[in-house]
Design a protein around this motif. Structure first.
Motif, PDB file in Angstrom:
ATOM      1  N   GLY A  90       0.821  -1.301   0.024  1.00 48.56           N
ATOM      2  CA  GLY A  90      -0.013  -0.077   0.003  1.00 48.56           C
ATOM      3  C   GLY A  90       0.611   1.173   0.038  1.00 48.56           C
ATOM      4  N   LEU A  91       1.963   1.239   0.707  1.00 44.10           N
ATOM      5  CA  LEU A  91       3.133   2.422   0.834  1.00 44.10           C
ATOM      6  C   LEU A  91       4.457   1.847   0.673  1.00 44.10           C
ATOM      7  CD1 LEU A  91       3.696   5.354   1.675  1.00 44.10           C
ATOM      8  CD2 LEU A  91       3.507   4.622   3.965  1.00 44.10           C
ATOM      9  N   ASP A 118      18.106  11.307  -1.794  1.00 45.36           N
ATOM     10  CA  ASP A 118      16.600  11.589  -2.405  1.00 45.36           C
ATOM     11  C   ASP A 118      15.911  10.715  -1.769  1.00 45.36           C
ATOM     12  OD1 ASP A 118      14.905  11.298  -4.844  1.00 45.36           O
ATOM     13  OD2 ASP A 118      15.697   9.360  -4.958  1.00 45.36           O
ATOM     14  N   ALA A 119      14.660  11.410  -1.378  1.00 43.74           N
ATOM     15  CA  ALA A 119      13.518  10.589  -0.881  1.00 43.74           C
ATOM     16  C   ALA A 119      12.268  10.491  -1.500  1.00 43.74           C
ATOM     17  CB  ALA A 119      13.411  11.464   0.585  1.00 43.74           C
ATOM     18  N   ARG A 120      11.583   9.322  -1.561  1.00 40.01           N
ATOM     19  CA  ARG A 120      10.588   9.229  -2.384  1.00 40.01           C
ATOM     20  C   ARG A 120       9.523   8.413  -1.865  1.00 40.01           C
ATOM     21  NH1 ARG A 120      12.206   8.156  -8.753  1.00 40.01           N
ATOM     22  NH2 ARG A 120      13.759   9.779  -8.811  1.00 40.01           N
ATOM     23  N   ALA A 121       8.081   8.515  -1.811  1.00 38.36           N
ATOM     24  CA  ALA A 121       6.993   7.812  -1.315  1.00 38.36           C
ATOM     25  C   ALA A 121       6.083   7.597  -2.675  1.00 38.36           C
ATOM     26  CB  ALA A 121       6.270   8.717  -0.194  1.00 38.36           C
ATOM     27  N   ILE A 122       5.481   6.427  -2.329  1.00 38.48           N
ATOM     28  CA  ILE A 122       4.594   5.710  -3.356  1.00 38.48           C
ATOM     29  C   ILE A 122       3.469   5.165  -2.535  1.00 38.48           C
ATOM     30  CG2 ILE A 122       4.247   4.319  -5.227  1.00 38.48           C
ATOM     31  CD1 ILE A 122       7.384   4.161  -5.675  1.00 38.48           C
ATOM     32  N   ILE A 123       2.280   5.919  -2.783  1.00 37.76           N
ATOM     33  CA  ILE A 123       0.991   5.178  -2.416  1.00 37.76           C
ATOM     34  C   ILE A 123       0.588   4.480  -3.637  1.00 37.76           C
ATOM     35  CG2 ILE A 123      -1.512   5.812  -1.496  1.00 37.76           C
ATOM     36  CD1 ILE A 123      -0.049   8.229  -0.461  1.00 37.76           C
ATOM     37  N   GLN A 124      -0.053   3.163  -3.564  1.00 36.56           N
ATOM     38  CA  GLN A 124      -0.347   2.290  -4.276  1.00 36.56           C
ATOM     39  C   GLN A 124      -2.181   2.080  -3.961  1.00 36.56           C
ATOM     40  OE1 GLN A 124       0.583  -1.589  -7.051  1.00 36.56           O
ATOM     41  NE2 GLN A 124       0.971  -1.769  -4.871  1.00 36.56           N
ATOM     42  N   PHE A 125      -2.930   2.956  -4.664  1.00 40.39           N
ATOM     43  CA  PHE A 125      -4.202   3.299  -4.120  1.00 40.39           C
ATOM     44  C   PHE A 125      -5.083   2.072  -4.748  1.00 40.39           C
ATOM     45  CE2 PHE A 125      -3.592   6.056  -7.384  1.00 40.39           C
ATOM     46  CZ  PHE A 125      -4.898   5.640  -8.335  1.00 40.39           C
ATOM     47  N   ARG A 126      -4.774   1.573  -6.050  1.00 45.19           N
ATOM     48  CA  ARG A 126      -5.519   0.602  -6.707  1.00 45.19           C
ATOM     49  C   ARG A 126      -4.101  -0.552  -7.281  1.00 45.19           C
ATOM     50  NH1 ARG A 126     -10.585   2.702 -10.039  1.00 45.19           N
ATOM     51  NH2 ARG A 126     -11.855   3.267  -8.067  1.00 45.19           N
ATOM     52  N   GLY A 179      -1.548  -1.675  -9.368  1.00 45.70           N
ATOM     53  CA  GLY A 179      -0.978  -0.990 -10.373  1.00 45.70           C
ATOM     54  C   GLY A 179      -1.186   0.383 -10.604  1.00 45.70           C
ATOM     55  N   LYS A 180      -1.838   0.896  -9.648  1.00 46.43           N
ATOM     56  CA  LYS A 180      -1.996   2.624  -9.853  1.00 46.43           C
ATOM     57  C   LYS A 180      -1.557   3.180  -8.545  1.00 46.43           C
ATOM     58  CE  LYS A 180      -6.233   2.149 -12.904  1.00 46.43           C
ATOM     59  NZ  LYS A 180      -6.179   0.637 -12.919  1.00 46.43           N
ATOM     60  N   LYS A 181      -0.593   4.004  -8.999  1.00 48.31           N
ATOM     61  CA  LYS A 181       0.456   4.507  -7.633  1.00 48.31           C
ATOM     62  C   LYS A 181       0.305   6.239  -8.075  1.00 48.31           C
ATOM     63  CE  LYS A 181       2.993   0.234  -8.625  1.00 48.31           C
ATOM     64  NZ  LYS A 181       4.293  -0.067  -9.223  1.00 48.31           N
ATOM     65  N   LEU A 182       0.439   6.590  -6.554  1.00 49.59           N
ATOM     66  CA  LEU A 182       0.738   8.254  -6.468  1.00 49.59           C
ATOM     67  C   LEU A 182       2.145   8.195  -5.921  1.00 49.59           C
ATOM     68  CD1 LEU A 182      -2.628   9.493  -4.905  1.00 49.59           C
ATOM     69  CD2 LEU A 182      -1.795   9.977  -7.028  1.00 49.59           C
ATOM     70  N   ARG A 183       2.783   9.096  -6.592  1.00 47.30           N
ATOM     71  CA  ARG A 183       4.145   9.056  -6.162  1.00 47.30           C
ATOM     72  C   ARG A 183       4.780  10.543  -5.969  1.00 47.30           C
ATOM     73  NH1 ARG A 183       7.945   6.051 -10.325  1.00 47.30           N
ATOM     74  NH2 ARG A 183       7.795   8.308 -11.147  1.00 47.30           N
ATOM     75  N   GLY A 184       5.785  10.829  -4.997  1.00 49.30           N
ATOM     76  CA  GLY A 184       6.435  12.215  -4.848  1.00 49.30           C
ATOM     77  C   GLY A 184       7.634  11.930  -4.304  1.00 49.30           C
ATOM     78  N   TYR A 207      11.626  18.942  -6.856  1.00 50.98           N
ATOM     79  CA  TYR A 207      10.491  18.034  -6.502  1.00 50.98           C
ATOM     80  C   TYR A 207       9.787  17.447  -7.619  1.00 50.98           C
ATOM     81  CZ  TYR A 207      10.722  21.422  -2.636  1.00 50.98           C
ATOM     82  OH  TYR A 207      11.617  22.356  -1.628  1.00 50.98           O
ATOM     83  N   SER A 208       9.241  16.332  -7.204  1.00 47.28           N
ATOM     84  CA  SER A 208       8.701  15.434  -8.281  1.00 47.28           C
ATOM     85  C   SER A 208       7.187  15.119  -7.506  1.00 47.28           C
ATOM     86  CB  SER A 208       9.192  14.581  -8.855  1.00 47.28           C
ATOM     87  OG  SER A 208       9.496  13.328  -8.006  1.00 47.28           O
ATOM     88  N   ALA A 209       6.032  15.010  -8.360  1.00 48.45           N
ATOM     89  CA  ALA A 209       4.772  14.494  -8.246  1.00 48.45           C
ATOM     90  C   ALA A 209       4.072  13.904  -9.581  1.00 48.45           C
ATOM     91  CB  ALA A 209       3.958  15.512  -7.410  1.00 48.45           C
ATOM     92  N   ASP A 210       3.653  12.685  -9.287  1.00 50.67           N
ATOM     93  CA  ASP A 210       3.157  12.220 -10.664  1.00 50.67           C
ATOM     94  C   ASP A 210       2.206  10.929 -10.236  1.00 50.67           C
ATOM     95  OD1 ASP A 210       4.941   9.621 -10.457  1.00 50.67           O
ATOM     96  OD2 ASP A 210       6.514  11.165 -10.830  1.00 50.67           O
ATOM     97  N   ILE A 211       1.357  10.292 -11.327  1.00 50.75           N
ATOM     98  CA  ILE A 211       0.420   9.234 -11.304  1.00 50.75           C
ATOM     99  C   ILE A 211       1.403   8.130 -12.033  1.00 50.75           C
ATOM    100  CG2 ILE A 211      -1.501   8.097 -11.835  1.00 50.75           C
ATOM    101  CD1 ILE A 211      -2.748  10.773 -10.978  1.00 50.75           C
ATOM    102  N   GLN A 212       1.604   7.044 -11.645  1.00 48.54           N
ATOM    103  CA  GLN A 212       1.852   5.677 -12.490  1.00 48.54           C
ATOM    104  C   GLN A 212       0.950   4.629 -12.618  1.00 48.54           C
ATOM    105  OE1 GLN A 212       6.101   4.313 -11.121  1.00 48.54           O
ATOM    106  NE2 GLN A 212       4.986   2.158 -11.683  1.00 48.54           N
ATOM    107  N   TRP A 213       0.870   4.384 -13.837  1.00 47.03           N
ATOM    108  CA  TRP A 213      -0.169   3.329 -14.101  1.00 47.03           C
ATOM    109  C   TRP A 213       0.688   2.194 -14.841  1.00 47.03           C
ATOM    110  CZ3 TRP A 213      -2.465   2.728 -19.751  1.00 47.03           C
ATOM    111  CH2 TRP A 213      -3.270   1.598 -19.768  1.00 47.03           C
ATOM    112  N   ASP A 214       0.619   1.118 -14.205  1.00 47.51           N
ATOM    113  CA  ASP A 214       1.344   0.010 -14.755  1.00 47.51           C
ATOM    114  C   ASP A 214       0.462  -0.886 -15.775  1.00 47.51           C
ATOM    115  OD1 ASP A 214       3.266   0.350 -12.756  1.00 47.51           O
ATOM    116  OD2 ASP A 214       2.808  -1.000 -11.382  1.00 47.51           O
ATOM    117  N   PHE A 215       0.436  -0.612 -17.208  1.00 52.63           N
ATOM    118  CA  PHE A 215      -0.278  -1.140 -18.055  1.00 52.63           C
ATOM    119  C   PHE A 215       0.102  -2.372 -18.457  1.00 52.63           C
ATOM    120  CE2 PHE A 215       3.077   1.392 -20.000  1.00 52.63           C
ATOM    121  CZ  PHE A 215       3.397   0.656 -21.168  1.00 52.63           C
ATOM    122  N   ILE A 216       1.372  -2.753 -17.845  1.00 51.18           N
ATOM    123  CA  ILE A 216       1.700  -4.370 -18.029  1.00 51.18           C
ATOM    124  C   ILE A 216       1.984  -4.724 -16.732  1.00 51.18           C
ATOM    125  CG2 ILE A 216       3.457  -6.010 -19.099  1.00 51.18           C
ATOM    126  CD1 ILE A 216       3.505  -4.175 -21.594  1.00 51.18           C
TER     127      ILE A 216
END
Length: 260
Positions: free
Chosen positions: A36-37, A77-85, A87-92, A131-140
């Motif tokens: 999840g995180l 470099d610090a990063r956080a990823i929330i997988q809310f569904r 293969g669908k992730k919010l990243r910062g 800074y970076s903020a994005d959405i990642q969609w794992d289509f495969i």
């Protein structure tokens, strides 16, 4: 006459439906991807190169290393990823920028309204963050790993300060720029190891551009903890009126990945 017990039959029917749905949509991802995180922390001493100017002529460019004496320093470099569904992730992400220089000017140069004569003591700094903020969609998504599409934004916020120590004259500028980005990320698992590559970037015309790419190798102590190491290249260009900053950072990095 046979009596039908509707209660147990209904429970059995629901169980069969749920089992069928589960069989139709199995989670085939590697166990390490079922989180999840996810948190990343890397440390590195990247090689810094680049220049800045306040003016319109190419001769106005001031080199960070040769003219200002910036030295390579340790950063993180610090990063956080929330997988809310699945293969669908919010990243910062965040990378601090904190460089200073203190030397006699090797040549005469002009920055803004100030002329810095050769051999003048110059103290300078460039401090801020990336800074970076994005959405990642794992289509495969496969048992070996994933390939994902990245859509988001990356930003730079840097204060540049150049001081003539003898005359106590200084030029101060702030560069703030956000750029929409798109890219790809992929990771493949093989036993206790995984291999990841990512590339993202975009240009916004005269406002600037960004390019960020890295490759990582991880040793998975468990599905929740991994040791990681790799190489990163980051290029940033920002323009504000007649002020411009060009920043390039590259180097090896290593750290930890924690999945919850």
């Amino acid at each position: 006459m046979t009596q039908i017990r509707t209660g147990p039959m209904a429970v059995l029917a629901l169980a069969l439906v749920a089992g069928t749905a589960s069989a139709q949509d199995p989670d085939i991802r590697p166990p390490a991807e079922r989180y999840g995180l996810r948190l990343h922390y890397n440390t590195s001493v990247p090689e810094l190169t680049g220049d800045t100017r306040k003016g319109t002529d190419d001769s106005d460019f001031v080199d960070f290393n040769e003219d200002l004496g910036f030295e390579n320093v340790r950063t993180f470099d610090a990063r956080a990823i929330i997988q809310f569904r699945k293969g669908k992730k919010l990243r910062g992400g965040y990378t601090p920028l904190d460089y200073t220089g203190d030397q006699d000017a090797p040549k005469t140069f002009t920055y803004g309204d100030t002329r810095y004569e050769r051999f003048t003591r110059v103290h300078s700094s460039a401090k801020g963050g990336y800074y970076s903020a994005d959405i990642q969609w794992d289509f495969i998504q496969r048992p070996w790993g994933f390939i994902g599409l990245i859509v988001g934004a990356q930003a730079i916020d840097v204060d540049v300060n150049v001081v003539d120590v003898a005359d106590n004259v200084r030029e101060v500028d702030t560069y703030r720029m956000a750029v929409p980005v798109a890219g790809l990320a992929a990771r493949a698992y093989s036993g206790k190891f995984s291999f990841e590559g990512e590339i993202s970037g975009l240009t916004v015309g005269d406002r600037g551009n960004v390019f960020d790419t890295h490759g990582m190798v991880r040793f998975h102590v468990s599905d929740r903890l991994a040791l990681q190491g790799g190489y990163r290249l980051l290029r940033l260009t920002g323009n504000e009126g007649n002020a411009e900053v060009n920043l390039r950072m590259r180097g090896w990095l290593y750290g930890l990945e924690l999945s919850l």
